[in-house]
Design a protein around this motif. Structure first.
Motif, PDB file in Angstrom:
ATOM      1  N   ARG A 133       1.651   8.484  -7.165  1.00 14.48           N
ATOM      2  CA  ARG A 133       1.591   9.950  -7.184  1.00 14.48           C
ATOM      3  C   ARG A 133       2.926  10.557  -7.598  1.00 14.48           C
ATOM      4  NH1 ARG A 133       0.713   9.276  -1.217  1.00 14.48           N
ATOM      5  NH2 ARG A 133       2.779   9.511  -0.311  1.00 14.48           N
ATOM      6  N   GLY A 134       3.867   9.731  -8.010  1.00 11.91           N
ATOM      7  CA  GLY A 134       5.118  10.250  -8.550  1.00 11.91           C
ATOM      8  C   GLY A 134       6.210  10.418  -7.528  1.00 11.91           C
ATOM      9  N   ASP A 135       5.986   9.919  -6.323  1.00 11.57           N
ATOM     10  CA  ASP A 135       6.996  10.024  -5.270  1.00 11.57           C
ATOM     11  C   ASP A 135       7.825   8.744  -5.190  1.00 11.57           C
ATOM     12  OD1 ASP A 135       6.092  12.501  -4.566  1.00 11.57           O
ATOM     13  OD2 ASP A 135       4.826  11.791  -2.918  1.00 11.57           O
ATOM     14  N   PRO A 136       9.029   8.836  -4.597  1.00  9.96           N
ATOM     15  CA  PRO A 136       9.756   7.596  -4.317  1.00  9.96           C
ATOM     16  C   PRO A 136       9.047   6.853  -3.191  1.00  9.96           C
ATOM     17  CG  PRO A 136      10.945   9.481  -3.420  1.00  9.96           C
ATOM     18  CD  PRO A 136       9.780  10.032  -4.189  1.00  9.96           C
ATOM     19  N   PRO A 137       9.161   5.541  -3.146  1.00 14.77           N
ATOM     20  CA  PRO A 137       8.538   4.797  -2.053  1.00 14.77           C
ATOM     21  C   PRO A 137       9.269   5.090  -0.758  1.00 14.77           C
ATOM     22  CG  PRO A 137       9.896   3.342  -3.374  1.00 14.77           C
ATOM     23  CD  PRO A 137       9.902   4.677  -4.059  1.00 14.77           C
ATOM     24  N   PRO A 138       8.601   4.891   0.370  1.00 12.98           N
ATOM     25  CA  PRO A 138       9.261   5.140   1.657  1.00 12.98           C
ATOM     26  C   PRO A 138      10.453   4.209   1.822  1.00 12.98           C
ATOM     27  CG  PRO A 138       7.148   4.018   1.961  1.00 12.98           C
ATOM     28  CD  PRO A 138       7.240   4.394   0.521  1.00 12.98           C
ATOM     29  N   GLU A 139      11.424   4.668   2.584  1.00 11.49           N
ATOM     30  CA  GLU A 139      12.589   3.836   2.883  1.00 11.49           C
ATOM     31  C   GLU A 139      12.161   2.593   3.631  1.00 11.49           C
ATOM     32  OE1 GLU A 139      15.895   4.183   2.274  1.00 11.49           O
ATOM     33  OE2 GLU A 139      15.586   5.987   1.071  1.00 11.49           O
ATOM     34  N   ARG A 140      12.907   1.532   3.444  1.00 11.12           N
ATOM     35  CA  ARG A 140      12.662   0.332   4.245  1.00 11.12           C
ATOM     36  C   ARG A 140      14.001  -0.186   4.707  1.00 11.12           C
ATOM     37  NH1 ARG A 140      11.162  -5.846   2.610  1.00 11.12           N
ATOM     38  NH2 ARG A 140      10.523  -6.487   4.680  1.00 11.12           N
ATOM     39  N   ASP A 141      14.064  -0.556   5.969  1.00  6.59           N
ATOM     40  CA  ASP A 141      15.312  -1.095   6.486  1.00  6.59           C
ATOM     41  C   ASP A 141      15.474  -2.517   5.966  1.00  6.59           C
ATOM     42  OD1 ASP A 141      17.507  -1.910   7.788  1.00  6.59           O
ATOM     43  OD2 ASP A 141      16.654  -1.800   9.805  1.00  6.59           O
ATOM     44  N   SER A 142      16.444  -2.689   5.082  1.00  7.99           N
ATOM     45  CA  SER A 142      16.629  -4.009   4.494  1.00  7.99           C
ATOM     46  C   SER A 142      17.487  -4.898   5.375  1.00  7.99           C
ATOM     47  CB  SER A 142      17.312  -3.878   3.138  1.00  7.99           C
ATOM     48  OG  SER A 142      18.640  -3.444   3.338  1.00  7.99           O
ATOM     49  N   THR A 192       0.830  -1.211   0.000  1.00  3.66           N
ATOM     50  CA  THR A 192       0.000   0.000   0.000  1.00  3.66           C
ATOM     51  C   THR A 192       0.862   1.257   0.000  1.00  3.66           C
ATOM     52  OG1 THR A 192      -1.792  -1.141   1.164  1.00  3.66           O
ATOM     53  CG2 THR A 192      -1.776   1.270   1.273  1.00  3.66           C
ATOM     54  N   LEU A 193       1.819   1.309   0.919  1.00  4.40           N
ATOM     55  CA  LEU A 193       2.661   2.511   1.017  1.00  4.40           C
ATOM     56  C   LEU A 193       3.463   2.717  -0.260  1.00  4.40           C
ATOM     57  CD1 LEU A 193       3.924   2.221   4.705  1.00  4.40           C
ATOM     58  CD2 LEU A 193       2.365   3.959   3.749  1.00  4.40           C
ATOM     59  N   THR A 194       3.967   1.624  -0.803  1.00  5.15           N
ATOM     60  CA  THR A 194       4.782   1.725  -2.003  1.00  5.15           C
ATOM     61  C   THR A 194       3.930   2.164  -3.191  1.00  5.15           C
ATOM     62  OG1 THR A 194       6.166  -0.054  -1.144  1.00  5.15           O
ATOM     63  CG2 THR A 194       6.384   0.465  -3.487  1.00  5.15           C
ATOM     64  N   ALA A 195       2.780   1.536  -3.338  1.00  5.90           N
ATOM     65  CA  ALA A 195       1.912   1.874  -4.468  1.00  5.90           C
ATOM     66  C   ALA A 195       1.404   3.309  -4.363  1.00  5.90           C
ATOM     67  CB  ALA A 195       0.739   0.895  -4.537  1.00  5.90           C
ATOM     68  N   ALA A 196       1.035   3.713  -3.154  1.00 10.05           N
ATOM     69  CA  ALA A 196       0.505   5.065  -2.984  1.00 10.05           C
ATOM     70  C   ALA A 196       1.558   6.103  -3.377  1.00 10.05           C
ATOM     71  CB  ALA A 196       0.053   5.278  -1.542  1.00 10.05           C
ATOM     72  N   ALA A 197       2.805   5.850  -2.980  1.00  7.77           N
ATOM     73  CA  ALA A 197       3.870   6.807  -3.297  1.00  7.77           C
ATOM     74  C   ALA A 197       4.172   6.814  -4.794  1.00  7.77           C
ATOM     75  CB  ALA A 197       5.127   6.453  -2.497  1.00  7.77           C
ATOM     76  N   LEU A 198       4.380   5.643  -5.360  1.00  7.31           N
ATOM     77  CA  LEU A 198       4.772   5.568  -6.772  1.00  7.31           C
ATOM     78  C   LEU A 198       3.700   6.163  -7.679  1.00  7.31           C
ATOM     79  CD1 LEU A 198       6.227   1.943  -6.942  1.00  7.31           C
ATOM     80  CD2 LEU A 198       7.525   4.089  -7.048  1.00  7.31           C
TER      81      LEU A 198
END
Lengths: 431, 431
Positions: free
Chosen positions: A100-109, A92-98
Motif C-alpha cells: 500500500r506504499g507504506d514503510p514496513p513496521p519497525e523490527r527490533d534487530s 504479512t505485515l511487511t507485504a501489507a505495508a509495502l
C-alpha cells in the motif's frame, strides 16, 4: 487433459483483487479487502496504482501481470510451528505495508540504533506491487502440520532431460514479488529479507521482466516467438475452476488457495539463432513471423493438428511444441529473464586488471543465461502440470533448445483478512 | 579540481540529440540527424519516443537517462584494422536500425536459411533505445592506430581496495545499451551480439535499472540514500566543457567524442542495514531521511565542510563520502543493479532435486550482488575520474561498505553521419 467441473457446482462470484486508488489514499486501500476493478481507469498514473494485499485470495495471481518480478526462495531456520508462525507474521505485515506504499513496521534487530533501509522507502509509488507467499512440501514435515497438508503438494518428479541446478531449486517458502517497477521489486525483496534473520535463510532469487506491446499485441519470448497463451480470464468460472483450491477436496483452511509451479527454463538462444527459420517454425508449430499455427493464416486461428501436406506429412509435426503442449489448462504467469553473462563469482582473484584477457567466445556463449521463468498457478499440479510436462519431456522438438535448470512447487495459502496473517487457518489452534 | 575552460573559447551550440517522433514516422527519424527536443512533448507515449542514432555526438550521453541499461564488453577476434572496420560497420548499421524501431539489416551468417531473431523484432516500440560504442586501450595497440590514440586513453590504475573480478573488467569494445524497456535492451544486446561472430567475442555484460520518482524527486540508491548528483545540464557550456573532447587537445577525428569510465561497485547491503542510522549518515555526510547535508536543513542546501559541533568535531566527518568526493566534475550516468543471488553456475550437478538443502544463510548473504554500475562521461579521465577516485580509495568512510569489482575505460568516438560508420575518422585512409 481437463480439470473436471463438478456437476451442479454453482459458479462462484467473479473475483479480481485489483483495485485502483490514488497514492494519497494509499493507506486506506487495505480496507477495501480486495474487491474492485480489474483494469485501471483511463488516465490514471500506473505507477500509483495499488493492488490490495488483503482479500479472499492472495494478490499477484488474478492480478493483471506486472512488468517486473523476483522469485525468492528461503528455508526455515528451524522447522517448527513457532518459527513458521513468526515468519508468516513478519512477511504479512511487511507485504501489507509495502504494497500500500507504506514503510514496513519497525523490527527490533537487536542492534542498537539499527534502522532498516525501508524506513524511508524508495520515494517511488508502489506500482502495483504484489507479494505472494507459498509453502513448500518440507514445511508439512512439521509434525503438527502433517494432517493439514494440501492434498496435491508433492515434490515434483525429475523429468527426462532435467538439468536442475540445486542452487535454483526448492525452498520451504517461495515468494513471488511483482511490480511495474524494478526498484520497487528490489526494495520489497530487500525488505522481506530483512525480516528473516533468525527465522529463515535466503536460498535463491530469480529476476524476470515482461514487456507487452502497447497495442495489446502478444509479447515475444526469447526465441522471437509470440508467446501469448490462452490464459483463463480472471473472474470467470473457468478461471476459478483452473486456479483455486476448494474443500472438501482440500483441507478447509486451504480453500481459496492454489499451487505455484516454478521452473527456470534456459533457452539456448545461440543455438536457436543458428537454426533455419523454417525449422524453427516446425519446432514450435507456429510461424515466428506472425504467430499463426502452421497451415493457418492468422495468429488466433485454431491449430489443425490433423492437417497433412501433399506429401502426406503432418503440417504441424508430431513432435512440435504446440502439439505436445496442447490442452494444458493452467494460469501461466511467467517472466522472461536475461542475465547475459553476469557470472564469474568462482573466478575471483586478488588483484584487478583493466586489460588482461579471459576472452573465449565459445565459453562465454555457454555462459549466457537467458530464457523463461515459467510460473503457473493451478488447482491440481499433478493433472495440470506434471502430466503435461512428462509428455513434453518425453517428446518435444523444443527440447533441443531448452533446459530446465530450476524447479519448485509450493502451496499458496488463501488471502488473509486484515488483522490476520497468511496461513492463519493452517496454524489455528497450534502451539 | 576543475576542467579548465580555455580563455577566449567560444561556447559551442547547445546540442542535445533527443528528438521525438511518432512510431509511424519512425523510419524517417534517422534523417533528423540529432537536432531536436531535449524533453518529450506532453502526452506523447514514452515507449514510442525515438532518440536518433546519427548526430554530432553519439546518443546515450546527453540523452535523458533511460530506465534500463546493459553494458556489454567484447574483444576483437583479431586486432587489426580490417576486423575493427567490419565490426564498426556492423554495429553502426544494427544500432541505427534498432534505435529507429526497424529490424537490423540481414547478414549472411554462412548457415543456409539462418535468419536472426531480429527479423521480426519484439513487437515493441524502441522506447528511446540508444547504443553507445567505445573503444578500449588495446584497440590502439593496432600499429596503424597508435598515432591516432585519444590522448587520455590510458588503462585505469588499480586503486587501493579494488577487488576487481577479471571477468567483469576491460574489453576492446564497450557498448552501453539503454532504453525505457528491459526487453528492448535485451533484444538490442542480442542483435548486436549476432553481428559479432568472426569479428569479436563477448567478454562480459552487466545489467542495471534506474527508477525516478514520478514527482521528479531524487532517486534513492541501494543504501537508501538520495543519490542525485549535480550533473551538468545538456546544452550548456559547462556540459560541453566537462564531457566533449576537442582538438587540438585531441586528435582531430576524436573531437566531439568523450571517455566512458565504468565501475561495477558492489554495495554491501547486509552490512549497511546492520549499521545504526546516525553512523550511516556520518558515512555519507548526508541524512538518509531527507538527503540534507549534515548540519543543513534541506536536500539542496550547500554542504558546510567547515562547520563544527559544540564539541569541536567536524559536523561532516573528515572521511565522509561527500567531503572526499566533492568537486568532481563529470557527467554521471550510472545504474542500480540487483542480481540477488542468481549465481551458482559453478555448482552444477547431474541430477536435479526439488528439496535437498544447500541453505547456508551466511554464505548466501555473501553471494548477494547488488549495487551501482557507476558510469561517467568525461573529457579527461585522469583529472576528472582517476584523481578523485585515488582520494576516495585512500580515505572514504564508505569504503567499508562498498567494493569495486568491475572496471573499464573506453574512448567514445563522436557521432556518425548517416551513411557513415562510427569512428570513420579514426580509420580514414587505412587499409
Amino acid at each position: 487433459m481437463s480439470v473436471g467441473k463438478k456437476k451442479g457446482e454453482v459458479p462462484r462470484r467473479a473475483f479480481v483483487n485489483s483495485v485502483l486508488v490514488t497514492a494519497g489514499a494509499a493507506t486506506a486501500a487495505g480496507a477495501l479487502a480486495g474487491y474492485g476493478l480489474a483494469e485501471p481507469a483511463a488516465g490514471t498514473e500506473p505507477a500509483k496504482e495499488i493492488v490490495p494485499f488483503y482479500g479472499k485470495h492472495q494478490a499477484g495471481i488474478a492480478t493483471r501481470q506486472q512488468r517486473n518480478a523476483t522469485f525468492l526462495a528461503a528455508d526455515l531456520a528451524s522447522r517448527d510451528v513457532a518459527t513458521l508462525r513468526r515468519l508468516l507474521d513478519e512477511l504479512t505485515l511487511t507485504a501489507a505495508a509495502l504494497t500500500r506504499g507504506d514503510p514496513p513496521p519497525e523490527r527490533d534487530s537487536g542492534v542498537k540504533g539499527t534502522s532498516s533501509l525501508t524506513d524511508f522507502g524508495t520515494g517511488l509509488p508502489p506500482a502495483r506491487l504484489t507479494v505472494t507467499v507459498g509453502l513448500g512440501p518440507a514445511v508439512f514435515a512439521i509434525p503438527e502440520l502433517a494432517a493439514r497438508r494440501p492434498r496435491h503438494l508433492t515434490p515434483l518428479p525429475i523429468f527426462d532431460g532435467d538439468a536442475l541446478n540445486p542452487w535454483w531449486c526448492g525452498g520451504d517458502v517461495l515468494i513471488q514479488i511483482c511490480a511495474d517497477d524494478p526498484q520497487i521489486v528490489s526494495h520489497a525483496v530487500r525488505s522481506l529479507r530483512a525480516r528473516m534473520p533468525g527465522l529463515a535463510t535466503l536460498r535463491w532469487t530469480q529476476y524476470g521482466f515482461l514487456s507487452t506491446p502497447p497495442d495489446g499485441g502478444t509479447p515475444r519470448n526469447m526465441f522471437g516467438h509470440k508467446d501469448g497463451t490462452a490464459n483463463p480470464k480472471p473472474g470467470t468460472p473457468a478461471f476459478d475452476d483452473i486456479v483455486w483450491a476448494r474443500s472438501p477436496e482440500e483441507p478447509e483452511w486451504f480453500a481459496g488457495g492454489t499451487y505455484l509451479v516454478f521452473r527456470k527454463i534456459r533457452m539456448k538462444t545461440a543455438e536457436w539463432d543458428l537454426t533455419p527459420l523454417d525449422e524453427q517454425d516446425r519446432v514450435i508449430g507456429r510461424r515466428r513471423s506472425d504467430g499463426a499455427p502452421l497451415g493457418a493464416s492468422a495468429e488466433f486461428d485454431p491449430a489443425d493438428l490433423t492437417a497433412r501436406a501433399p506429401d502426406g506429412k503432418l503440417v504441424i509435426p508430431a513432435d512440435a511444441h504446440i502439439r505436445r503442449a496442447s490442452g494444458m489448462p493452467m494460469l501461466r504467469r511467467g517472466y522472461t529473464y536475461d542475465y547475459g553473462i553476469v557470472g564469474g563469482e568462482s573466478h575471483e582473484h586478488g588483484e584487478g586488471t583493466g586489460e588482461h584477457g579471459h576472452g573465449d567466445g565459445h565459453k562465454n556463449h555457454s555462459r549466457l543465461d537467458a530464457g523463461l521463468l515459467f510460473c503457473c498457478y493451478v488447482r491440481d499440479p499433478e493433472k495440470q502440470f506434471v502430466e503435461t510436462q512428462r509428455m513434453l519431456a518425453e517428446k518435444d522438438r523444443l527440447n533441443d533448445f531448452i533446459e530446465h535448470t530450476g524447479s519448485a512447487i509450493v502451496a499458496v495459502p488463501p488471502g488473509a483478512r486484515e488483522g490476520q496473517s497468511l496461513a492463519e487457518g493452517l496454524l489455528r489452534g497450534l502451539g
